[in-house]
Design a protein around this motif. Sequence first.
Motif, PDB file in Angstrom:
ATOM      1  N   TRP A 228       0.848  -1.193   0.000  1.00  0.00           N
ATOM      2  CA  TRP A 228       0.000   0.000   0.000  1.00  0.00           C
ATOM      3  C   TRP A 228       0.879   1.238   0.000  1.00  0.00           C
ATOM      4  N   THR A 229       0.493   2.235  -0.776  1.00  0.00           N
ATOM      5  CA  THR A 229       1.240   3.490  -0.808  1.00  0.00           C
ATOM      6  C   THR A 229       0.289   4.635  -0.492  1.00  0.00           C
ATOM      7  N   GLY A 230       0.756   5.551   0.327  1.00  0.00           N
ATOM      8  CA  GLY A 230      -0.071   6.707   0.657  1.00  0.00           C
ATOM      9  C   GLY A 230       0.655   7.628   1.614  1.00  0.00           C
ATOM     10  N   VAL A 231      -0.132   8.497   2.240  1.00  0.00           N
ATOM     11  CA  VAL A 231       0.421   9.492   3.154  1.00  0.00           C
ATOM     12  C   VAL A 231       0.247   8.970   4.575  1.00  0.00           C
ATOM     13  N   PRO A 232       1.312   8.999   5.406  1.00  0.00           N
ATOM     14  CA  PRO A 232       1.117   8.581   6.790  1.00  0.00           C
ATOM     15  C   PRO A 232       0.009   9.413   7.443  1.00  0.00           C
ATOM     16  N   LEU A 233      -0.916   8.729   8.095  1.00  0.00           N
ATOM     17  CA  LEU A 233      -2.036   9.419   8.747  1.00  0.00           C
ATOM     18  C   LEU A 233      -1.520  10.466   9.728  1.00  0.00           C
ATOM     19  N   LEU A 283      -1.862   4.403   7.193  1.00  0.00           N
ATOM     20  CA  LEU A 283      -1.664   5.128   5.929  1.00  0.00           C
ATOM     21  C   LEU A 283      -2.994   5.587   5.360  1.00  0.00           C
ATOM     22  N   LEU A 284      -2.981   6.779   4.740  1.00  0.00           N
ATOM     23  CA  LEU A 284      -4.092   7.183   3.876  1.00  0.00           C
ATOM     24  C   LEU A 284      -3.663   6.725   2.487  1.00  0.00           C
ATOM     25  N   ALA A 285      -4.073   5.529   2.130  1.00  0.00           N
ATOM     26  CA  ALA A 285      -3.512   4.867   0.945  1.00  0.00           C
ATOM     27  C   ALA A 285      -4.284   5.243  -0.312  1.00  0.00           C
ATOM     28  N   TYR A 286      -3.525   5.590  -1.374  1.00  0.00           N
ATOM     29  CA  TYR A 286      -4.148   5.849  -2.673  1.00  0.00           C
ATOM     30  C   TYR A 286      -3.669   4.850  -3.727  1.00  0.00           C
ATOM     31  N   ALA A 287      -2.734   3.982  -3.347  1.00  0.00           N
ATOM     32  CA  ALA A 287      -2.256   2.981  -4.317  1.00  0.00           C
ATOM     33  C   ALA A 287      -2.150   1.616  -3.657  1.00  0.00           C
ATOM     34  N   MET A 288      -2.422   0.596  -4.462  1.00  0.00           N
ATOM     35  CA  MET A 288      -2.366  -0.804  -4.018  1.00  0.00           C
ATOM     36  C   MET A 288      -1.527  -1.544  -5.053  1.00  0.00           C
ATOM     37  N   ASN A 289      -0.448  -2.145  -4.617  1.00  0.00           N
ATOM     38  CA  ASN A 289       0.459  -2.848  -5.533  1.00  0.00           C
ATOM     39  C   ASN A 289       0.879  -1.960  -6.707  1.00  0.00           C
ATOM     40  N   GLY A 290       1.136  -0.686  -6.400  1.00  0.00           N
ATOM     41  CA  GLY A 290       1.682   0.228  -7.396  1.00  0.00           C
ATOM     42  C   GLY A 290       0.685   0.816  -8.375  1.00  0.00           C
TER      43      GLY A 290
END
Length: 484
Positions: A228-233, A283-290
């Motif tokens: 998961w990729t995103g901004v740390p909460l 994480l405030l995730a906006y991507a999953m597996n890239g």
Amino acid sequence: MTLYLVRHQHDPAHCPAADPTMRAPLRHHLGGPDASPHGVEVTAEAVVPGEHTFYLVVESGDQACLRAFLAPFAAAGSVEVYPASSHPTVTASGGCGATRPALDRPVPALDPERACRAAIDAGLVVHRAHPLNCETAIPALIGGVVMPSAHFYVRNHFTVPDLDASSWRLTVAGLVARPLSLGLHDLHTMHAQTQVVTLECAGNGRALLRPSVAGEPWGLGAVSTAEWTGVPLTDVLQRAGARAEARQVLFRGADAGRVDGRPGTVRFERSLPLDDARGRGALLAYAMNGEPLPVQHGYPVRLVVPGWYGVASVKWLTEIELVAQAFAGYFQADRYVYRYDDPDATEPVTLQRVRALITDPGPGQELHPGALVVRGVAWSGHGPIRAVEVSIGDGPWRRARLLGAREQHGWRWWERITRCDTPGITVIRARASDRAGHTQPEQPQWNRLGYGNNAIQEVHVRIRHPAPDDNPAARPAEGVVPSP
Ligand SMILES: Nc1nc2c(c(=O)[nH]1)N[C@H]1C(S)=C(S)[C@@H](COP(=O)(O)O)O[C@H]1N2
Ligand SMILES: [Mo]
């Protein structure tokens, strides 16, 4: 794409298949490249011989395209078009006569029919089509540390919102010094972090509880791992500035609907204590597996709370609110609590309990006597996996080898290479323990809503009799029927 069943009938006196001027063009029309420019995909076709009736199973983006494609058949006779569903979709929805639940749609929703068919095509085990709930088939877990997003289990309480990322906003309000309204672009420009995190539904293994309990009948596949990729909460909370009275952080998803025991429409909302919101690497995730999050996994942004049961990881996140009191919403107080026989002994569902899953061999598999490889995954929300042990045929527990990199919040692969020479049914068991000192119980801790079943898994396999050439002593004597 929508599924259609088409029936064409023609006058026996003017059978196009018997007409040399029409035969070839029709065949070309059906089998050749003609279908694709119309946006039509023919998945099956059959003629009822002697009846002058022809059936087609087709997929098409819209009915007008389909009608255009069917023009030569309309010219030769009658054409009837039926919007259709696949058998698994109908079964998962409760049968032909089932009425679709009236789900409130405060925002545009993903077409449930299409979402269900995509899940079936991806090999997920669909438990319910409306709202879509499906688990991963255990063999699909085998592979790398992460798994393809299409194989990731899906757990929804309401219809899947289909949000427009260009107008999507995340508001941060309540007990904060500086209320925020962030767009997707704002998040993209903030410092990003990538983490491998295993999500498991608290109801995973519910179907194995005795006595059985109500709720989605999850086997063991309501667990998956992604990067998961995103901004740390914590960065966003810091930007907003929590006021001194703030105790909990409330997360609200865009989805909503009706639930038992509460009036009106309920949003999907969950809270975390402020310390957990800051200190667990959420994480405030906006991507999953890239890739951008798939719609069913929370597009455009979801919360991912490592180590917690999946319910904490709110999808389609639109609002964050800092509050002073414990939150008592439906998904916090009425559901996702361990309720035991003693009504006072309730506990909230929080961290994932330690568990090992055997991915190989599968239940009921037939194996040759001799070398036996047992493998699987293990995880715990309480800390890294310390050990996985395997027992064959009620034999002693023996250590498995832990494989691959140790991810802080992702499952660990393990393997034990051993032998099994005794023909017949053999039970294979695997048990994990974590560095926090937890291990798996022999029996599940039964609770009314069926959460947190991390009992030791058993896989029964059949070891074949050795081939007579391998072991002459095992060769049956003349006239003696070998036992099955
Ligand atoms: N908005 C929203 N978030 C949600 C849910 C939901 O129904 N709505 N289900 C939760 C539950 S119970 C689980 S187990 C996980 C499942 O995440 P997944 O569908 O991406 O596997 O999402 C959680 N977040
Ligand atoms: Mo869940």
